[in-house]
Design an enzyme around this catalytic site. Structure first.
Site, PDB file in Angstrom:
ATOM      1  N   GLY A   1       0.831  -1.194   0.000  1.00 43.30           N
ATOM      2  CA  GLY A   1       0.000   0.000   0.000  1.00 43.30           C
ATOM      3  C   GLY A   1       0.863   1.240   0.000  1.00 43.30           C
TER       4      GLY A   1
ATOM      5  N   GLN B   1       2.895  10.148   1.023  1.00 41.21           N
ATOM      6  CA  GLN B   1       4.209   9.486   1.115  1.00 41.21           C
ATOM      7  C   GLN B   1       5.105   9.803  -0.077  1.00 41.21           C
ATOM      8  OE1 GLN B   1       2.348   5.461   2.091  1.00 41.21           O
ATOM      9  NE2 GLN B   1       4.291   5.349   3.177  1.00 41.21           N
TER      10      GLN B   1
ATOM     11  N   CYS C   1       5.718   0.047   7.123  1.00 45.11           N
ATOM     12  CA  CYS C   1       5.357   1.197   6.303  1.00 45.11           C
ATOM     13  C   CYS C   1       6.559   1.555   5.444  1.00 45.11           C
ATOM     14  CB  CYS C   1       4.986   2.370   7.211  1.00 45.11           C
ATOM     15  SG  CYS C   1       4.495   3.847   6.313  1.00 45.11           S
ATOM     16  N   LEU C   2       6.309   1.881   4.176  1.00 40.12           N
ATOM     17  CA  LEU C   2       7.416   2.217   3.275  1.00 40.12           C
ATOM     18  C   LEU C   2       8.125   3.500   3.705  1.00 40.12           C
ATOM     19  CD1 LEU C   2       5.890   1.223  -0.186  1.00 40.12           C
ATOM     20  CD2 LEU C   2       7.516  -0.059   1.225  1.00 40.12           C
TER      21      LEU C   2
ATOM     22  N   HIS D   1      -4.641   1.527   7.331  1.00 41.50           N
ATOM     23  CA  HIS D   1      -3.293   2.097   7.467  1.00 41.50           C
ATOM     24  C   HIS D   1      -3.096   3.215   6.431  1.00 41.50           C
ATOM     25  CE1 HIS D   1       1.281   1.496   7.809  1.00 41.50           C
ATOM     26  NE2 HIS D   1       1.142   2.268   6.745  1.00 41.50           N
ATOM     27  N   GLU D   2      -3.536   2.954   5.174  1.00 41.90           N
ATOM     28  CA  GLU D   2      -3.338   3.951   4.112  1.00 41.90           C
ATOM     29  C   GLU D   2      -4.235   5.171   4.318  1.00 41.90           C
ATOM     30  OE1 GLU D   2      -0.744   3.608   2.513  1.00 41.90           O
ATOM     31  OE2 GLU D   2      -0.464   1.495   2.991  1.00 41.90           O
TER      32      GLU D   2
ATOM     33  N   HIS E   1      -2.785   7.604   6.646  1.00 42.11           N
ATOM     34  CA  HIS E   1      -1.781   8.494   6.040  1.00 42.11           C
ATOM     35  C   HIS E   1      -2.428   9.788   5.555  1.00 42.11           C
ATOM     36  CE1 HIS E   1       2.071   6.420   6.015  1.00 42.11           C
ATOM     37  NE2 HIS E   1       1.532   5.316   5.546  1.00 42.11           N
TER      38      HIS E   1
END
Ligand code: NI
Length: 172
Positions: A45, A50, A94-95, A136-137, A140
């Site tokens: 995701g 981000q 997380c990226l 989670h996304e 963000h």
């Protein structure tokens, strides 16, 4: 083109993203680039903040089984309509915080409404990894990271680690 992914701590990761009025060609291109970045990382995701874009846009693909067909999903203005009382705990990553993981507890099942890449409204019920990932996304888009669910000490520890990682990257 791939987009580079911002690393925590970064003020842009703490901002509330703006709703998208129309799905333009530019936004479709951005979604494609985000998918490339996500798959390339690899990740399941990615949210527009981000990559430094403060639009309410997320992409995800939580198909993990080897040999199963990928399912890239692009969501503009995603919204959680309902969440189950039943909870689920997953070890999240997380990226924007590579190689850091922690258990986070969230509703196990969520109904989500969004606008797809053609501007059409979609609703779907997600469970399992998809439910965790979509929540989670969406976080963000509110400037919220998974570490914000952790106890302050743990969060500070992870942030300190990331500051160090970023310092080392800047040094090259
Ligand atoms: Ni993330």
């Amino acid at each position: 083109m791939k987009r580079s992914i911002l690393l925590h701590p970064d003020p842009r990761l703490k901002k509330v993203a703006t709703p998208v009025a129309d799905v333009t060609d530019d936004l479709r291109r951005l979604a494609d680039e985000m998918l490339s970045s996500m798959y390339g990382a690899p990740g399941i995701g990615l949210a527009a903040p981000q990559v430094g874009v403060l639009d309410r846009l997320i992409v995800l693909d939580c198909v993990k089984e080897e040999g199963e067909k990928p399912r890239p999903v692009v969501m503009f203005n995603p919204e959680i309509l309902a969440a189950s009382e039943e909870l689920n705990t997953y070890e999240e990553g997380c990226l924007s915080l590579p190689e850091l993981f922690a258990d986070v507890t969230r509703p196990a099942v969520v109904d989500v409404r969004w606008m797809d890449e053609n501007g059409a409204e979609q609703t779907e019920t997600f469970d399992g990894l998809w439910a965790t990932c979509v929540q989670h996304e969406i976080d963000h888009l509110e400037g919220k990271l998974f570490i914000d669910y952790l106890k302050p000490l743990r969060r500070q520890m992870m942030t300190r680690k990331m500051v160090k990682v970023k310092r080392e990257l800047a040094r090259g």
